[in-house]
Write a protein that holds these residues in place. Structure first.
Motif, short mmCIF file in Angstrom:
data_model
loop_
_atom_site.label_atom_id
_atom_site.label_comp_id
_atom_site.label_asym_id
_atom_site.label_seq_id
_atom_site.Cartn_x
_atom_site.Cartn_y
_atom_site.Cartn_z
N TYR A 194 21.85 11.25 59.50
CA TYR A 194 20.76 12.16 59.18
C TYR A 194 19.96 11.55 58.04
O TYR A 194 20.52 11.21 57.00
N LYS A 195 18.67 11.38 58.27
CA LYS A 195 17.79 10.77 57.27
C LYS A 195 18.35 9.44 56.76
O LYS A 195 18.48 9.22 55.56
N ASN A 196 18.74 8.59 57.71
CA ASN A 196 19.26 7.25 57.42
C ASN A 196 20.54 7.25 56.59
O ASN A 196 20.84 6.28 55.90
N GLU A 197 21.29 8.34 56.66
CA GLU A 197 22.54 8.42 55.93
C GLU A 197 23.65 8.82 56.90
O GLU A 197 23.49 9.73 57.70
N LYS A 198 24.79 8.12 56.86
CA LYS A 198 25.91 8.38 57.75
C LYS A 198 26.78 9.52 57.20
O LYS A 198 27.11 9.53 56.01
N TYR A 199 27.14 10.44 58.08
CA TYR A 199 27.99 11.57 57.73
C TYR A 199 29.18 11.61 58.68
O TYR A 199 29.07 11.26 59.85
N ILE A 200 30.32 12.08 58.17
CA ILE A 200 31.50 12.30 59.00
C ILE A 200 32.01 13.72 58.75
O ILE A 200 31.90 14.25 57.65
N ARG A 201 32.54 14.31 59.80
CA ARG A 201 33.11 15.66 59.67
C ARG A 201 34.60 15.51 59.41
O ARG A 201 35.34 14.90 60.19
N LEU A 202 35.03 16.06 58.30
CA LEU A 202 36.44 16.01 57.92
C LEU A 202 37.05 17.40 58.02
O LEU A 202 36.39 18.38 57.74
N PRO A 203 38.30 17.45 58.43
CA PRO A 203 39.24 16.35 58.63
C PRO A 203 39.18 15.72 60.02
O PRO A 203 39.90 14.75 60.30
N CYS A 204 38.35 16.22 60.91
CA CYS A 204 38.35 15.77 62.30
C CYS A 204 38.15 14.26 62.47
O CYS A 204 38.71 13.66 63.37
N ALA A 205 37.37 13.63 61.62
CA ALA A 205 37.07 12.21 61.76
C ALA A 205 38.23 11.30 61.33
O ALA A 205 38.16 10.09 61.51
N LEU A 206 39.27 11.87 60.79
CA LEU A 206 40.40 11.07 60.30
C LEU A 206 41.32 10.65 61.44
O LEU A 206 41.55 11.41 62.38
N ASP A 207 41.86 9.47 61.34
CA ASP A 207 42.82 8.98 62.34
C ASP A 207 44.15 9.70 62.24
O ASP A 207 44.94 9.68 63.18
N SER A 208 44.40 10.37 61.14
CA SER A 208 45.69 11.03 60.91
C SER A 208 45.76 12.45 61.46
O SER A 208 46.75 13.14 61.25
N VAL A 209 44.70 12.90 62.15
CA VAL A 209 44.71 14.24 62.74
C VAL A 209 44.40 14.15 64.23
O VAL A 209 43.81 13.18 64.69
N ILE A 210 44.79 15.19 64.96
CA ILE A 210 44.40 15.33 66.35
C ILE A 210 43.23 16.30 66.35
O ILE A 210 43.37 17.46 65.95
N CYS A 211 42.08 15.81 66.77
CA CYS A 211 40.86 16.61 66.76
C CYS A 211 40.62 17.21 68.14
O CYS A 211 40.58 16.49 69.13
N VAL A 212 40.44 18.54 68.19
CA VAL A 212 40.32 19.26 69.45
C VAL A 212 38.92 19.86 69.60
O VAL A 212 38.50 20.64 68.76
N GLY A 213 38.24 19.49 70.68
CA GLY A 213 36.95 20.07 71.02
C GLY A 213 37.14 21.19 72.04
O GLY A 213 38.25 21.47 72.48
N SER A 214 36.05 21.81 72.44
CA SER A 214 36.10 22.97 73.34
C SER A 214 35.56 22.66 74.73
O SER A 214 34.58 21.92 74.86
N ILE A 215 36.20 23.29 75.73
CA ILE A 215 35.64 23.26 77.09
C ILE A 215 35.13 24.67 77.41
O ILE A 215 35.58 25.67 76.85
N ASP A 216 34.21 24.72 78.36
CA ASP A 216 33.72 25.98 78.92
C ASP A 216 34.67 26.33 80.05
O ASP A 216 34.41 26.03 81.21
N ASN A 217 35.78 26.95 79.73
CA ASN A 217 36.86 27.16 80.69
C ASN A 217 36.56 28.21 81.76
O ASN A 217 37.27 28.28 82.75
N TYR A 218 35.51 29.00 81.63
CA TYR A 218 35.16 30.00 82.64
C TYR A 218 33.90 29.64 83.42
O TYR A 218 33.55 30.30 84.37
#
Length: 129
Positions: free
Chosen positions: A57-81
């Motif tokens: 964003y505006k030539n600056e890199k951002y990461i979402r924590l803790p999801c971006a860490l290799d030490s966590v399992i990051c879970v996204g969502s599906i449209d299950n219905y």
């Protein structure tokens, strides 16, 4: 928590500037790595902003924590219905369904996404009164 017998599930997160927030990022990273070293599995949500976990964003890199860490399992969502893929299905009708239909499974449009998302899970659920 018991060593090698605990799971920590958290649903929180925030974006941090890789450049300006380096000290905070390292602090958070060390703490989650310490949990892993103790045999604790950490699972976290990707978030619901429809953004990439690693973004610019505006030539600056951002990461979402803790999801971006290799030490966590990051879970996204599906449209299950199929609510977001079926223009005739109302949210109420989707929530009244008793069973999920795997033919409808796709990433929910509100879910954060990207290479750091490890797995997708149902993002809409049925609410019983």
């Amino acid at each position: 928590m018991k060593k090698n017998k605990s799971i920590l599930s958290i649903s929180l997160g925030e974006y941090f500037s890789v450049e300006r927030d380096a000290e905070t990022i390292n602090f958070i990273k060390e703490n989650f790595e310490n949990l892993n070293a103790k045999g604790i599995v950490v699972i976290t949500s990707s978030g619901n902003n429809a953004n990439n976990i690693i973004t610019e964003y505006k030539n600056e890199k951002y990461i979402r924590l803790p999801c971006a860490l290799d030490s966590v399992i990051c879970v996204g969502s599906i449209d299950n219905y199929g609510y977001y893929s079926d223009p005739y299905l109302t949210l109420g009708a989707a929530m009244d369904m008793k069973y999920m239909n795997p033919n409808n499974y796709s990433r929910a449009p509100f879910s954060n996404y990207g290479e750091k998302v490890n797995i997708l899970a149902p993002g809409l659920r049925r609410y019983d009164p």
